[in-house]
Enzyme design. Structure first.
Site, PDB file in Angstrom:
ATOM      1  N   ALA A  66       0.868  -1.180   0.000  1.00 15.81           N
ATOM      2  CA  ALA A  66       0.000   0.000   0.000  1.00 15.81           C
ATOM      3  C   ALA A  66       0.899   1.224   0.000  1.00 15.81           C
ATOM      4  O   ALA A  66       2.054   1.169   0.434  1.00 15.81           O
ATOM      5  CB  ALA A  66      -0.884  -0.023   1.238  1.00 15.81           C
ATOM      6  N   GLY A 111       0.684  -5.053   0.972  1.00 17.81           N
ATOM      7  CA  GLY A 111      -0.515  -5.141   0.141  1.00 17.81           C
ATOM      8  C   GLY A 111      -0.264  -5.814  -1.206  1.00 17.81           C
ATOM      9  O   GLY A 111      -1.186  -6.354  -1.818  1.00 17.81           O
ATOM     10  N   GLU A 114      -0.515  -9.397  -0.504  1.00 17.98           N
ATOM     11  CA  GLU A 114      -1.951  -9.661  -0.296  1.00 17.98           C
ATOM     12  C   GLU A 114      -2.700  -9.717  -1.629  1.00 17.98           C
ATOM     13  O   GLU A 114      -3.605 -10.529  -1.814  1.00 17.98           O
ATOM     14  CB  GLU A 114      -2.543  -8.585   0.631  1.00 17.98           C
ATOM     15  CG  GLU A 114      -2.022  -8.734   2.054  1.00 17.98           C
ATOM     16  CD  GLU A 114      -2.328  -7.535   2.942  1.00 17.98           C
ATOM     17  OE1 GLU A 114      -2.110  -6.389   2.501  1.00 17.98           O
ATOM     18  OE2 GLU A 114      -2.780  -7.740   4.077  1.00 17.98           O
ATOM     19  N   GLU A 134       4.534  -4.989   7.427  1.00 16.75           N
ATOM     20  CA  GLU A 134       3.669  -3.991   8.076  1.00 16.75           C
ATOM     21  C   GLU A 134       4.094  -3.648   9.499  1.00 16.75           C
ATOM     22  O   GLU A 134       4.078  -2.482   9.894  1.00 16.75           O
ATOM     23  CB  GLU A 134       2.201  -4.471   8.077  1.00 16.75           C
ATOM     24  CG  GLU A 134       1.529  -4.431   6.714  1.00 16.75           C
ATOM     25  CD  GLU A 134       1.723  -5.698   5.876  1.00 16.75           C
ATOM     26  OE1 GLU A 134       2.590  -6.522   6.226  1.00 16.75           O
ATOM     27  OE2 GLU A 134       1.000  -5.856   4.881  1.00 16.75           O
TER      28      GLU A 134
HETATM   29  N1  CO8 Z   1       4.532   3.235  -0.804  1.00 15.28           N
HETATM   30  C1  CO8 Z   1       4.886   4.404  -1.401  1.00 15.28           C
HETATM   31  N2  CO8 Z   1       6.007   4.544  -2.113  1.00 15.28           N
HETATM   32  C2  CO8 Z   1       6.793   3.476  -2.265  1.00 15.28           C
HETATM   33  C3  CO8 Z   1       6.467   2.219  -1.690  1.00 15.28           C
HETATM   34  C4  CO8 Z   1       5.267   2.121  -0.935  1.00 15.28           C
HETATM   35  N3  CO8 Z   1       4.860   0.969  -0.372  1.00 15.28           N
HETATM   36  N4  CO8 Z   1       7.442   1.341  -1.984  1.00 15.28           N
HETATM   37  C5  CO8 Z   1       8.342   2.021  -2.727  1.00 15.28           C
HETATM   38  N5  CO8 Z   1       7.945   3.299  -2.904  1.00 15.28           N
HETATM   39  C6  CO8 Z   1       8.639   4.365  -3.644  1.00 15.28           C
HETATM   40  C7  CO8 Z   1       9.820   4.903  -2.878  1.00 15.28           C
HETATM   41  O1  CO8 Z   1       9.405   5.852  -1.911  1.00 15.28           O
HETATM   42  C8  CO8 Z   1      10.655   5.510  -3.998  1.00 15.28           C
HETATM   43  O2  CO8 Z   1      10.089   6.719  -4.355  1.00 15.28           O
HETATM   44  P1  CO8 Z   1      11.040   8.057  -4.459  1.00 15.28           P
HETATM   45  O3  CO8 Z   1      11.963   7.728  -5.591  1.00 15.28           O
HETATM   46  O4  CO8 Z   1      10.055   9.135  -4.782  1.00 15.28           O
HETATM   47  O5  CO8 Z   1      11.722   8.178  -3.163  1.00 15.28           O
HETATM   48  C9  CO8 Z   1      10.425   4.535  -5.137  1.00 15.28           C
HETATM   49  O6  CO8 Z   1       9.224   3.825  -4.830  1.00 15.28           O
HETATM   50  C10 CO8 Z   1      11.525   3.513  -5.311  1.00 15.28           C
HETATM   51  O7  CO8 Z   1      11.718   2.856  -4.073  1.00 15.28           O
HETATM   52  P2  CO8 Z   1      13.148   2.760  -3.338  1.00 15.28           P
HETATM   53  O8  CO8 Z   1      14.011   3.904  -3.735  1.00 15.28           O
HETATM   54  O9  CO8 Z   1      12.896   2.562  -1.885  1.00 15.28           O
HETATM   55  O10 CO8 Z   1      13.704   1.419  -4.019  1.00 15.28           O
HETATM   56  P3  CO8 Z   1      14.745   0.379  -3.382  1.00 15.28           P
HETATM   57  O11 CO8 Z   1      15.123  -0.545  -4.464  1.00 15.28           O
HETATM   58  O12 CO8 Z   1      15.818   1.077  -2.648  1.00 15.28           O
HETATM   59  O13 CO8 Z   1      13.880  -0.438  -2.291  1.00 15.28           O
HETATM   60  C11 CO8 Z   1      11.957  -1.635  -1.478  1.00 15.28           C
HETATM   61  C12 CO8 Z   1      12.818  -1.249  -2.705  1.00 15.28           C
HETATM   62  C13 CO8 Z   1      12.762  -2.552  -0.546  1.00 15.28           C
HETATM   63  C14 CO8 Z   1      10.735  -2.376  -1.992  1.00 15.28           C
HETATM   64  C15 CO8 Z   1      11.550  -0.343  -0.715  1.00 15.28           C
HETATM   65  O14 CO8 Z   1      11.006   0.586  -1.632  1.00 15.28           O
HETATM   66  C16 CO8 Z   1      10.541  -0.577   0.363  1.00 15.28           C
HETATM   67  O15 CO8 Z   1      10.892  -1.059   1.433  1.00 15.28           O
HETATM   68  N6  CO8 Z   1       9.270  -0.214   0.122  1.00 15.28           N
HETATM   69  C17 CO8 Z   1       8.201  -0.307   1.092  1.00 15.28           C
HETATM   70  C18 CO8 Z   1       7.735  -1.732   1.235  1.00 15.28           C
HETATM   71  C19 CO8 Z   1       6.666  -1.841   2.302  1.00 15.28           C
HETATM   72  O16 CO8 Z   1       6.885  -1.593   3.453  1.00 15.28           O
HETATM   73  N7  CO8 Z   1       5.466  -2.254   1.896  1.00 15.28           N
HETATM   74  C20 CO8 Z   1       4.354  -2.453   2.770  1.00 15.28           C
HETATM   75  C21 CO8 Z   1       3.543  -1.216   2.883  1.00 15.28           C
HETATM   76  S1  CO8 Z   1       2.281  -1.368   4.135  1.00 15.28           S
HETATM   77  C22 CO8 Z   1       1.074  -2.278   3.418  1.00 15.28           C
HETATM   78  O17 CO8 Z   1       1.159  -2.691   2.281  1.00 15.28           O
HETATM   79  C23 CO8 Z   1      -0.091  -2.563   4.293  1.00 15.28           C
HETATM   80  C24 CO8 Z   1      -1.356  -3.016   3.508  1.00 15.28           C
HETATM   81  C25 CO8 Z   1      -2.569  -2.734   4.324  1.00 15.28           C
HETATM   82  C26 CO8 Z   1      -2.795  -1.254   4.413  1.00 15.28           C
HETATM   83  C27 CO8 Z   1      -3.948  -0.872   5.228  1.00 15.28           C
HETATM   84  C28 CO8 Z   1      -4.315   0.590   4.973  1.00 15.28           C
HETATM   85  C29 CO8 Z   1      -4.958   1.291   6.081  1.00 15.28           C
END
Ligand code: CO8
Length: 260
Positions: A66, A111, A114, A134
């Site tokens: 998400a 997500g 999921e 999460e």
């Molecule tokens: N949300 C928003 N932006 C994201 C997300 C995300 N989940 N994942 C990556 N991005 C963005 C980064 O912010 C970055 O943007 P910018 O260039 O503007 O800074 C771009 O994508 C590229 O990402 P990275 O530079 O971080 O790329 P890396 O190769 O260094 O890392 C990763 C890749 C490991 C995947 C890293 O991006 C990461 O850890 N992302 C987050 C993963 C995460 O935690 N996902 C779970 C989110 S929570 C969730 O899904 C809960 C679902 C239920 C929600 C309930 C709602 C109420």
């Protein structure tokens, strides 16, 4: 099908290919993308020319979760409503008539994992990474992860993944039963399409009934599920596909299913 900002769709001779396409955010699910997904699935579900759907991601992610930036300012009430809206779309995916194959090309986190779990079958490239991060963000899975993950891999492994937030690679995902098959990156879509072709060559109405029997049966007790199975078995016996399939067997030839 209309065009979307964060999704791509094409119908390749009965195989629908839906691509999550928001690569600047690793295809993270913001409200706009989930809204578009619901709209696209609604249309595809009604389109009998799409026999099997493949869901994949653009670039190096399937879906990285998400959208964290969008969730940051949410109040409890807004977050609950957001969860319920996205769960509705994921349920739509899980219960649409067509079988859905997830072709997981890269990150499938939170997500995104999921979303893959709401598909019928999961194939992964050896570049794919899975995880439920999460709790590292101070939240819990909210798009069905606490429910679908234990149903897929068992309670103990699901708890380990959800409590630690650890990321796992495709082979480990295969070992624990989260994905059906692992391929090279190049072979992922061809493998998904070959599987879709095979499914399409069967009695596709019967495949849809089997999907319904499995989904609804798993959500009830064995006796109720078995009764439901028997009723749908009866329905398949009223189809031209059944007549053709059994006649072809008796005549020692390949069936040509009319799909009704
Ligand atoms: N949300 C928003 N932006 C994201 C997300 C995300 N989940 N994942 C990556 N991005 C963005 C980064 O912010 C970055 O943007 P910018 O260039 O503007 O800074 C771009 O994508 C590229 O990402 P990275 O530079 O971080 O790329 P890396 O190769 O260094 O890392 C990763 C890749 C490991 C995947 C890293 O991006 C990461 O850890 N992302 C987050 C993963 C995460 O935690 N996902 C779970 C989110 S929570 C969730 O899904 C809960 C679902 C239920 C929600 C309930 C709602 C109420």
């Amino acid at each position: 099908m209309k065009s979307f900002k964060n999704l791509l769709f094409e119908n390749q001779d009965g195989i629908g290919i839906l691509t999550m396409n928001r690569p600047a955010a690793l295809n993270a699910l913001n409200a706009e993308t989930v809204g578009e997904l619901g709209e696209a699935l609604g249309e595809i579900g009604k389109d009998a020319s799409v026999k099997v759907l493949i869901l994949t991601g653009a670039d190096r992610a399937f879906v990285a979760g998400a959208d964290i930036k969008e969730m940051l300012p949410m109040t409890a009430a807004q977050a609950q409503a957001w969860c319920q809206a996205a769960q509705g779309v994921f349920n739509q995916l899980e219960t649409m008539p067509q079988p859905v194959i997830a072709a997981i090309n890269g990150f499938a986190l939170g997500g995104g994992c999921e979303l893959a779990m709401a598909c019928d079958i999961r194939l992964a490239s050896d570049k794919a990474k899975f995880g439920k991060p999460e709790v590292s963000l101070g939240i819990i899975p909210g798009f069905g992860g606490t429910q679908r993950l234990p149903r897929l891999v068992g309670k103990g492994i699901a708890k380990e993944l959800i409590y630690t937030g650890d990321m796992i690679d495709a082979l480990e995902a295969w070992r624990i039963g989260l994905v059906n098959k692992v391929t090279t990156a190049e072979e992922l879509l061809p493998t998904a399409k070959a599987m879709a072709q095979k499914i399409m060559s069967r009695g596709i109405f019967a495949v849809q009934m089997a999907k319904s029997a499995i989904h609804n049966g798993l959500n009830t007790d064995l006796a109720t599920g078995s009764n439901y199975e028997a009723a749908l078995f009866g329905v398949t016996c009223a189809t031209e596909d059944k007549k053709e399939g059994m006649t072809a067997f008796v005549e020692k030839r390949k069936p040509v299913f009319p799909g009704k």
